[in-house]
Design a protein around this motif. Structure first.
Motif, PDB file in Angstrom:
ATOM      1  N   GLN A 135       0.825  -1.204   0.000  1.00  0.00           N
ATOM      2  CA  GLN A 135       0.000   0.000   0.000  1.00  0.00           C
ATOM      3  C   GLN A 135       0.861   1.257   0.000  1.00  0.00           C
ATOM      4  N   ARG A 202      -9.542   6.003  -2.414  1.00  0.00           N
ATOM      5  CA  ARG A 202      -9.825   4.572  -2.230  1.00  0.00           C
ATOM      6  C   ARG A 202      -8.658   3.751  -2.763  1.00  0.00           C
ATOM      7  N   PRO A 204      -6.864   0.429  -4.251  1.00  0.00           N
ATOM      8  CA  PRO A 204      -7.305  -0.702  -5.072  1.00  0.00           C
ATOM      9  C   PRO A 204      -7.429  -1.978  -4.237  1.00  0.00           C
ATOM     10  N   ASP A 205      -8.415  -2.795  -4.547  1.00  0.00           N
ATOM     11  CA  ASP A 205      -8.656  -4.027  -3.775  1.00  0.00           C
ATOM     12  C   ASP A 205      -7.463  -4.971  -3.841  1.00  0.00           C
ATOM     13  N   GLU A 206      -6.754  -4.975  -4.978  1.00  0.00           N
ATOM     14  CA  GLU A 206      -5.682  -5.963  -5.149  1.00  0.00           C
ATOM     15  C   GLU A 206      -4.474  -5.707  -4.249  1.00  0.00           C
ATOM     16  N   CYS A 208      -4.881  -4.846  -1.053  1.00  0.00           N
ATOM     17  CA  CYS A 208      -5.403  -4.927   0.316  1.00  0.00           C
ATOM     18  C   CYS A 208      -5.593  -6.383   0.702  1.00  0.00           C
ATOM     19  N   ASN A 210      -7.541  -7.505   3.025  1.00  0.00           N
ATOM     20  CA  ASN A 210      -8.851  -7.787   3.597  1.00  0.00           C
ATOM     21  C   ASN A 210      -9.951  -7.441   2.607  1.00  0.00           C
ATOM     22  N   ASP A 211     -11.118  -8.007   2.863  1.00  0.00           N
ATOM     23  CA  ASP A 211     -12.274  -7.653   2.050  1.00  0.00           C
ATOM     24  C   ASP A 211     -12.817  -6.307   2.526  1.00  0.00           C
ATOM     25  N   GLY A 212     -13.559  -5.675   1.667  1.00  0.00           N
ATOM     26  CA  GLY A 212     -14.165  -4.414   2.068  1.00  0.00           C
ATOM     27  C   GLY A 212     -13.543  -3.239   1.341  1.00  0.00           C
ATOM     28  N   ASP A 213     -13.682  -2.080   1.943  1.00  0.00           N
ATOM     29  CA  ASP A 213     -13.232  -0.832   1.338  1.00  0.00           C
ATOM     30  C   ASP A 213     -12.141  -0.223   2.197  1.00  0.00           C
ATOM     31  N   ASN A 214     -11.025   0.105   1.584  1.00  0.00           N
ATOM     32  CA  ASN A 214      -9.888   0.680   2.296  1.00  0.00           C
ATOM     33  C   ASN A 214      -9.631   2.083   1.760  1.00  0.00           C
ATOM     34  N   VAL A 321     -17.790   3.943  -1.779  1.00  0.00           N
ATOM     35  CA  VAL A 321     -18.131   2.597  -1.300  1.00  0.00           C
ATOM     36  C   VAL A 321     -19.528   2.239  -1.786  1.00  0.00           C
TER      37      VAL A 321
END
Length: 701
Positions: A135, A202, A204-206, A208, A210-214, A321
């Protein structure tokens, strides 16, 4: 309380300042009620975050306009003493005493309640110490590619004076150690954050685990990379701050071209006099003192905050989100079958058959748009007249007016250029309408045009027939989904003729136009309302039924308040549903013991203006564009229209009574100017007016 004794009775001085609540302090109480919604677990979690943001936005405007005006009065020695008797210096002191705890409470709610609750739902605002290596790498690239190129750090020295900071922008004051490439050793720099950058980013999910929004605050990203902006120097401290300035425009209305005069003034809004300083709570005292001195502010104007200095920008979270489960369910506003347009169903025929009442947002705003779109295409329509106060950037209303003008209709638009914070949009709107061939006027010098009117002239059977829409709210499809407002569609000859005469008065010149049904400010509305109040008082003295119910956004006009006090003394039962400012003090023995004041704060912003008078068993009911405030009744062009069809009147009274029965989202004003939230007693049915209306008008439809 001063009284004057006579042989027969004791006369109470209704000018006594103790009978009135300061309007600025009353507005703070409203903002406090908004803040309380962030604590109410009956609201979905993201809606509670939104209420926190709305409180922040309301607070910004309070300081930009209200506090700025009080400071201006002091500076120029032009104090306006209101009925409560408070001078500007006293008002500012009271504002500081009340607002500092509220701001502190706001950040406690954010840090201790909202953010932890969001984290439990998988929506995380990551602190710098939580960033993973992957990150950090992504954030570093984001800073280098998207942030640093548009930032302009300013080292403070004789050739680089303190920069002129734009109103409400995010800035940092940076402590530096070392010499730069030119041998300068200033010790301080200012780092303005570009307004074009989002305040929440925000990840990117890849990247992170964990699931969810970071999510990451822009302020955290800048903090982490501030050293990159000052290569070779040491950062000893970096602290965010924000300056609020006077944003009220002062326009010389004698200018030949009001639009050009306003256009030139818009830039000054960014750089008005400073009125408030927000600073990170870990900023050293000596730096805070430097900022206060720089902006000519006192300790009372200083607000230390534990978090981002502009919580209003957290509204971006709702678009970042995708969690509909944490927001209110989407609903489709109700629409009567009669108003659903089809090839066999002409909207003019439907309105001519019977008047129509629309209660937004529970009922659709579409019929208003459809009426105008039909008028734009209808070969029998020869003219359209419309007032525009706030319409939004991409407005179907404006599109229809432009189309009508291009189709050869006589289109007249009365645009209020001075609608606060919408001035630039309205200037652009005026230009667009003029380019399409519409006649555009800017209302009347010295009086904002706040009336909500649409008039359509149609040729029918070789005669002219008028159709009108009169409303309590703006012609704005967006706010029609968020604000409660009434819209009234009618072909009543007297009402539409009155509407036509008011338009003539707005665009032309001449004596006061007499009206048959409508009351209008600044000419007949103020006196008409006082006459209606006094008539109820006379009925009460005669032992006849006497009752008043008023629903509006603000009540501050002194003569109206005195009339209500006298009506209460005569025995009139008075219920006031006032959303925000209320200068009337209820429950005073001998003065206002027959007056009850409540405020509804919920999912939708209460915006309707409805006036009910019992009239000895033959109720009179009105909708209006005006609140019961000096600016509306004396300094603006407003309309007040009667609701006369018995079916519509019965329905509106039933809906009005729902607000009086609300025991979930209603707050009762006490004599000491505090508000108490109503709650259902044990075994009592819980009633929310907004929820009930949503069920009746939208969900069932």
């Amino acid at each position: 309380m001063t009284t004057q004794a006579t042989e027969e009775t004791t006369v109470i001085d209704l000018d006594n300042p103790e009978l009135y609540i300061n309007r600025e302090l009353s507005l703070i109480k409203f903002n406090e009620r908004v803040l309380a919604q962030a604590m109410d677990e009956r609201h979905p979690l993201l809606q509670r975050l939104l209420f926190l943001c709305i409180f922040s936005s309301n607070t910004d405007e309070f300081f930009e306009i209200r506090v700025a005006e009080l400071k201006r009065q002091i500076e120029f020695g032009q104090a306006k003493i209101l009925p409560d008797g408070m001078i500007p210096e006293q008002a500012l002191e009271a504002i500081s005493e009340q607002y500092h705890p509220l701001v502190e409470r706001q950040y406690e709610i954010l840090n201790d309640i909202i953010l932890p609750a969001l984290r439990e739902e998988g929506i995380r605002f990551l602190r710098r110490e939580e960033w993973t290596e992957q990150q950090e790498e992504w954030i570093n690239n984001f800073f280098n590619e998207s942030v640093m190129p548009v930032m302009s750090p300013v080292g403070l020295d004789p050739s680089h004076p303190f920069p002129r900071l734009v109103n409400k922008t995010l800035n940092f004051i940076v402590e530096l150690d070392g010499k730069d490439a030119f041998g300068r050793e200033t010790g301080l720099a200012i780092l303005p954050a570009p307004r074009s950058l989002p305040r929440v980013v925000r990840l990117p999910d890849e990247i992170c685990d964990n699931d969810g929004d970071n999510l990451v605050f822009l302020s955290s990203i800048i903090h982490a990379h501030a050293g990159d902006l000052f290569p070779g120097m040491t950062i000893d401290g970096c602290y965010q701050f924000r300056l609020t300035r006077n944003a009220d425009l002062e326009i010389d209305e004698t200018e030949e071209d009001l639009a050009n005069a306003l256009r030139s003034e818009l830039l000054s809004r960014r750089y008005g006099d400073a009125v408030r300083l927000e600073v990170a709570n870990n900023c050293p005292d000596e730096l805070v003192e430097e900022l206060l001195k720089r902006f000519n502010l006192s300790e009372d104007d200083l607000y230390r905050v534990d978090g981002p200095v502009n919580l209003a920008r957290l509204m971006q979270t709702l678009s970042l989100v995708k969690r509909p489960d944490l927001q209110y369910d989407v609903f489709t506003p109700g629409l009567s079958k009669a108003l659903k347009l089809s090839a066999k169903n002409n909207i003019f025929d439907e309105i001519r058959k019977s008047d129509r009442l629309l209660h937004h947002p529970f009922e659709s705003f579409t019929p208003v748009v459809n009426l105008l779109m039909a008028a734009a295409k209808d070969p029998n329509v020869i003219a359209i007249k419309q007032t525009l106060y706030r319409t939004g950037e991409d407005s179907d209303i404006v599109n229809a007016l432009c189309e009508a003008a291009r189709n050869g209709k006589e289109v007249t638009a009365v645009i209020e250029l001075r609608a606060r914070f919408d001035e630039e949009d309205n200037i652009n709107l005026a230009s667009r309408l003029q380019e399409s061939g519409a006649l555009v006027t800017y209302g009347v010098v010295g009086h904002k045009t706040h009336a909500k009117m649409m008039l359509i002239l149609r040729r029918e059977n070789q005669q002219l027939k008028r159709y009108a829409h009169l409303g309590t709210g703006n012609y704005h499809a967006g706010t029609a989904k968020l604000y409660t407002d009434y819209g009234y569609l009618t072909a009543n000859d007297e009402i539409t003729y009155d509407t036509h005469r008011i338009f003539q008065q707005l665009t032309g010149m001449g004596k006061i136009q007499k009206t048959q049904k409508l009351m209008h400010a600044p000419f007949t509305l103020h006196k008409g309302l006082i006459d209606l109040i006094n008539k109820e008082a006379a009925h009460a003295k005669e032992g006849l039924p006497a009752k008043i119910i008023i629903k509006c956004n603000g009540l501050t006009e002194p003569k109206i308040i005195k009339a209500l006090y006298k009506a209460s003394q005569a025995g009139v039962s008075i219920d006031l549903i006032i959303r925000s400012m209320c200068s009337l003090r209820p429950g005073i023995p001998g003065v206002s013991e027959n007056i009850r004041v409540r405020s509804i704060v919920g999912r939708f912003l209460e915006h309707t203006r409805i006036f009910y008078f019992e009239n000895n068993g033959s109720p009179k009911l009105f909708g209006a564009s005006a609140d019961w405030m000096e600016r509306n009744l004396i300094n603006r062009v407003e309309t007040c229209f009667p609701i006369e069809p018995s079916k519509l009147k019965k329905r509106m009274i039933e809906e009005l009574n729902l607000y009086l029965q609300d025991n979930c989202q209603s707050w009762e004003l006490q004599t000491d100017d505090t508000y108490v939230l109503n709650q259902p007693e044990e075994g009592e049915e819980a009633i929310s007016a907004q929820s009930s209306l949503l069920e009746r008008l939208a969900l069932r439809a």
